[in-house]
Write an enzyme that holds these catalytic residues in place. Structure first.
Site, PDB file in Angstrom:
ATOM      1  N   THR A 154      25.233  40.206-119.980  1.00 44.83           N
ATOM      2  CA  THR A 154      25.332  38.933-120.699  1.00 44.83           C
ATOM      3  C   THR A 154      26.765  38.860-121.151  1.00 44.83           C
ATOM      4  O   THR A 154      27.394  39.606-121.689  1.00 44.83           O
ATOM      5  CB  THR A 154      24.463  38.960-121.925  1.00 44.83           C
ATOM      6  OG1 THR A 154      24.845  39.695-122.967  1.00 44.83           O
ATOM      7  CG2 THR A 154      22.962  38.847-121.326  1.00 44.83           C
ATOM      8  N   SER A 285      44.844  39.367 -93.757  1.00 43.66           N
ATOM      9  CA  SER A 285      46.059  39.249 -92.610  1.00 43.66           C
ATOM     10  C   SER A 285      46.942  40.490 -92.598  1.00 43.66           C
ATOM     11  O   SER A 285      47.550  40.970 -92.006  1.00 43.66           O
ATOM     12  CB  SER A 285      46.605  37.943 -92.607  1.00 43.66           C
ATOM     13  OG  SER A 285      47.341  37.530 -93.720  1.00 43.66           O
ATOM     14  N   LYS A 290      40.741  45.289 -97.001  1.00 40.85           N
ATOM     15  CA  LYS A 290      39.929  44.260 -97.596  1.00 40.85           C
ATOM     16  C   LYS A 290      38.593  44.270 -96.696  1.00 40.85           C
ATOM     17  O   LYS A 290      38.485  44.130 -95.646  1.00 40.85           O
ATOM     18  CB  LYS A 290      40.689  42.996 -97.713  1.00 40.85           C
ATOM     19  CG  LYS A 290      41.796  43.091 -98.799  1.00 40.85           C
ATOM     20  CD  LYS A 290      41.374  43.501-100.121  1.00 40.85           C
ATOM     21  CE  LYS A 290      40.650  42.317-100.924  1.00 40.85           C
ATOM     22  NZ  LYS A 290      41.583  41.022-100.758  1.00 40.85           N
TER      23      LYS A 290
END
Length: 462
Positions: A154, A285, A290
């Site tokens: 939360t 790129s 990633k």
């Protein structure tokens, strides 16, 4: 010279499924207009106001096999009226004098709004199918992880433990409510009209239709549609407001789920993740390491485009007197774009949920990341059971938790050194109290309850 027909809108080449695009395409719109015009003549024939053979001829010719879209476009270029272009093109292909009866006793939007309703009927059947498929996928995943512990959060911070199944069941229940809303909305959204230029039915009455209300009702029932009880020249646009609002509501839940998964895929969290094809997929790129959640990010952006259609939709419902034409151009964007994108993101989310990556080890590691601090509530409850008032117990535990965090100390060690808690609990008992795996409440049962609702509502076995 630039080709004027090169695709511009991403829906033409990048987003949306062919299934929904076909339903909401221009050819489908014209096809439904032809269907409504034919239905009108058949009803007039039953009233004895049109020769049956004329109605039959129009029925046979009211198809795109006979009425050329190219011819419709040519006529519209000359007369600058889209509906009358279809009427004239249909008239041209009908034999004998059948064409003279086409569009008799009605106005353009009797035909157009009823044709739109037919398109919406098919489109909402697809959305309903999408929702059911996604709900089942979520319920299956929830059942699989009904007891998989993880930390609840939360305000972006660790709260108390939950299970992944519980999180998934929350999403499942929300989509189940959307399905219910869709079922309820259909009766209000899927309506047509056949009441003329200002909603009085005067032209049909003058033509010889004794009861224009019953005439309208019968015709629309045969098309599988409801009737606009209080019409002007158009079906009232509060109905479209409800439709687009519902799609916006659905898109919000879709984005909520996509965003939550993306958040939990953060490198520092790593609990859930979108699948990534390590053999060929490129994440960046330049940053070759990633693994970006591109489908979920795609869903997020498209969900926002769905909600962007709310404003023009609501503004289009404000008409001058019995109607103007300001709604027409906007609705050619808002209705198909909203439904195509809603279908697209529902199907994409179903795929993402079905292949969802779950790192159970990381979830366990994160459960213990705060060194027992997330079990402060559990300790407070145990103090209450020992006779302390709730507020008093809360303050005792708050002091312990703050002290432990300041000193980078485990909650267990800080609690044992506390003058109150250290006297009431031994190390072993306190370790039991502060174990996150013992504090997931009825998560599994609550998850099962939602799964039961899905089974009952959809008539499936999860």
């Amino acid at each position: 010279m630039k080709d004027l027909f090169e695709p511009v809108c991403p829906l033409d080449f990048r987003y949306g499924r062919d299934k929904m695009k076909r339903i909401l395409s221009h050819p489908a719109r014209v096809r439904n207009i032809l269907k409504v015009e034919a239905a009108l003549l058949e009803e007039l024939a039953e009233e004895g106001l049109v020769p049956p053979e004329a109605a039959q001829e129009v029925r046979e010719k009211a198809t795109l096999e006979h009425v050329s879209l190219k011819r419709v476009e040519e006529i519209e270029g000359e007369i600058r009226h889209d509906l009358m272009a279809v009427v004239k093109a249909l008239t041209e292909v009908c034999r004998g004098d059948a064409g003279r009866y086409i569009h008799l006793g009605v106005t353009s939007y009797d035909i157009i709004d009823t044709a739109i309703a037919l398109q919406l009927k098919d489109a909402l059947d697809v959305i309903e199918e999408d929702l059911k498929g996604l709900i089942v996928e979520l319920a299956r995943k929830a059942k699989e992880h009904r007891e998989t512990p993880m930390i609840g959060r939360t305000h972006g911070q660790h709260a108390v433990p939950i299970t992944l199944g519980l999180k998934l069941s929350v999403w499942t229940a929300e989509f189940l409510r959307h399905l219910k809303r869709l079922e309820e909305a259909k009766a209000r959204v899927l309506v047509g009209k056949m009441s003329g230029a200002t909603g009085t039915g005067a032209a049909l009455k003058a033509l010889g239709v004794e009861d224009t209300v019953e005439f309208e009702r019968r015709l629309l029932e045969k098309l599988g549609l409801g009737r606009e009880e209080g019409s002007t020249q158009i079906v009232q646009r509060d109905r479209f407001n409800e439709l687009i609002s519902l799609m916006a509501n659905i898109s919000t839940t879709v984005e909520k789920v996509a965003t939550e998964i993306r958040t939990l895929q953060r490198t520092e969290i790593g609990e859930l993740y979108e699948v990534f094809d390590v053999k060929s997929q490129v994440g960046s790129s330049t940053m070759a390491h990633k693994r970006n959640p591109i489908t979920l990010e795609n869903i997020t952006g498209l969900a926002r485009m769905v909600r962007a259609n709310l404003t023009p939709t609501f503004e289009s419902s404000i008409q001058w007197n019995e109607r103007d034409l300001a709604n027409s151009s906007a609705e050619r964007f808002t209705i198909p774009h909203t439904l195509i994108l809603t279908d697209d993101i529902l199907v994409k989310l179903k795929g993402a949920i079905g292949s969802l990556g779950v790192d159970r080890e990381r979830m366990l590691k994160n459960l213990y990341l705060t060194k027992g601090a997330v079990m402060a509530e559990a300790l407070m409850i145990e103090l209450v059971k020992k006779g302390y008032g709730r507020q008093e117990a809360h303050e005792v535990v708050r002091r312990i938790a703050m002290r432990a965090q300041e000193r980078d100390q485990h909650m267990l060690d800080a609690a044992l050194k506390d003058g109150v808690v250290g006297k009431l609990f031994g190390r072993e008992e306190l370790a039991e109290i502060l174990d996150p795996l013992h504090y997931i409440g009825d998560s599994a049962r609550r998850c099962d309850e939602v799964i039961g609702l899905v089974e009952k509502s959809l008539g499936v076995r999860i």
